[in-house]
Design a protein around this motif. Sequence first.
Motif: not given
Length: 307
Positions: A97-98, A102, A109-110
Amino acid sequence: MKIGLGIGITGGGTLHEAIRAIQRAEEQGFAAAWLPNIFGLDAIITLAVAGRETDRIELGTFVVPTYPRHPAALAQQALTASDAARGRFTLGIGLSHQVVIEGMFGLDYSRPVRHMREYLQVLVPLLEGKPVQFRGEEYRVQAQISIPGAPRPSVVVAALGPQMLKVAGRLADGTATWMGGPGYLRDRAIPLIREAAAAAGRPAPRVVSGFPVAVTDQPQAARESAAKVFAVYGTLPSYRAVLDVEGAATPADVAIVGSAEEVEAQVRNLAAIGVTDFNASPFPVEGDPGAVGRTIELLASLARQGV
């Protein structure tokens, strides 16, 4: 449908405890043991050890995050675990998960769909013993892994949204879902991944679906307990999206709870809609101390019978 047991999803433990739980699952007749890789034991190492301590049961990760491990490193680990388990190891991978990738790890995580697509294009050939020369936007790899005699493990991808399901269908052996209820699976996930696999000329994909499960005569208490134990999953965007598809306010609404007969009916319904592998995570029910034991007893019986 193969019935497996989730080990450790409701709480961590020691390596010895995890191995013993997997051994018990094998003794009870479960087809598989599925181990999460969160912030405790390393799932691949644990299952490699378990592979040396068991004889029959499938051993799968549910799931290993991709971002922290280069696909060549993961291929090496997975093939080693497959060798240790004599071909009974299944590699479940996912984006995480972001907030983790991140916020905790400081990684980008883009572009998660691109990341998984490129990751699989490197990982899967390496698992098959093929040399890889890949140049993508994220990965540029020239590598080959050679572990003589190590069987190529099955690869399932934690894919919940449409784009990820299509990637999993085209490039992997199936998907691993969590918090996706029967309506979501029947109407969205299973048709999408089957269509993508068929378009790519691949075999029918595995659908490994995880659910919280409790056999109890106190269903309301079970829902309340599930709401507490699994609360975090209702806050993570990817799980929130599939809960919304199901019309579920909280993770408790997709938990499988009720009497032995009611739980069995819900499990059989999953088989009927196309789930190939059921990953059951028994959870404790406040006020019903026997719930976990009854749940495992019923599921083990169904696993031995075959559903």
